[in-house]
Design an enzyme around this catalytic site. Structure first.
Site, short mmCIF file in Angstrom:
data_model
loop_
_atom_site.label_atom_id
_atom_site.label_comp_id
_atom_site.label_asym_id
_atom_site.label_seq_id
_atom_site.Cartn_x
_atom_site.Cartn_y
_atom_site.Cartn_z
N LEU A 99 0.84 -1.20 0.00
CA LEU A 99 0.00 0.00 0.00
C LEU A 99 0.87 1.25 0.00
CD1 LEU A 99 -2.66 -1.26 2.53
CD2 LEU A 99 -3.01 -0.83 0.08
N ASN A 113 0.32 -5.77 10.00
CA ASN A 113 0.47 -6.83 8.99
C ASN A 113 1.06 -8.08 9.64
OD1 ASN A 113 0.69 -7.97 6.32
ND2 ASN A 113 2.88 -7.48 6.33
N HIS A 115 3.50 -11.25 8.51
CA HIS A 115 4.42 -11.62 7.42
C HIS A 115 5.12 -12.94 7.77
CE1 HIS A 115 7.04 -11.08 4.01
NE2 HIS A 115 8.07 -11.37 4.78
#
Ligand code: GAR
Length: 226
Positions: A99, A113, A115
């Site tokens: 983004l 997030n 990951h």
């Protein structure tokens, strides 16, 4: 610790199967998450994550990135779509797009997030393959705040998984994913309980800056579940 009773409103962005989304839905349904999941938005159509959301009674939206000529246009439309839900937290849950600032500047401090690597190692794709090929002893997953750089925002929580002698990408991905389903809801719970925040670009947990690689998850640690 006393929980903050203010309602947390979470918007979750997905691109695929949505097992991490499911871990958040499950945490909420057993009362471990002081939050309402107000929308699930996918940048790909017909993905199973959307079905998971529908089954849980969560409003869904599909906003296909392929329908936009330029990534800025997608980011801006996504920002407007997300903003309508007035979220206190946005989760990137297997969301496979980077983004840009057109999105981030609206919500910069409240995006988390998950990951599948021990950041700062192996940003981007094929994380398990790269860890195995490098001969690493451990792989893992990291929950982190999102900034404008790929997989580079301040780390919150990491879980390590030992790489076995006969490990392949599939077996490792499965084992790491299991850990993701533990640490992702846990970090979200911290945020919703106001134990976790991003201040001046630093991840703060219980009033103390977190180490560079975040808190290290240990199954037996009672501190993590307090
Ligand atoms: C998860 O392993 C997640 O960490 C990863 O995609 C998978 C999605 O699984 N995310 C990234 O690689 C983002 N950089 P899920 O759709 O079943 O949650």
């Amino acid at each position: 610790m006393e929980k903050n009773s203010a309602t947390n409103r979470i918007v979750i962005l997905i691109s695929g199967n949505g097992t991490n989304l499911q871990s958040i839905i499950n945490a909420r349904s057993v009362g471990e998450l002081n939050a309402e999941i107000v929308a699930v938005i996918s940048d790909r159509r017909n993905v199973f994550g959307l079905e998971r959301a529908k089954l849980a009674g969560i409003p869904t939206i599909t906003l296909e990135h392929t329908q936009f000529g330029h990534r800025d246009e997608f980011d801006l439309t996504l920002a407007k779509t997300v903003a309508k839900f007035n979220p206190t937290l946005i989760l990137l849950s297997g969301f496979m797009r980077v983004l840009g600032n057109k999105f981030l500047r609206h919500f910069q401090r409240n995006i988390i997030n998950i990951h599948p690597s021990l950041l700062p190692k192996y940003k981007g794709l094929k994380t398990h393959q790269r860890a195995i090929e490098a001969g690493d002893s451990f792989a893992g997953a990291t929950v982190h705040f999102v900034n404008e750089y790929l997989d580079a925002g301040p780390c919150i929580l990491q879980a390590k998984v030992k790489i076995g002698p006969d490990e392949n990408c599939e077996s490792l991905a499965k084992r790491v994913l299991k850990m993701e389903h533990i640490i992702f809801p846990l970090a979200v719970q911290w945020f919703c309980d106001r134990r976790l925040a991003l201040k001046n670009g630093i991840a703060i947990f219980d009033g103390i800056p977190l180490p560079k690689m975040g808190q290290q998850f240990k199954n037996s640690s009672s501190i993590l579940y307090s």
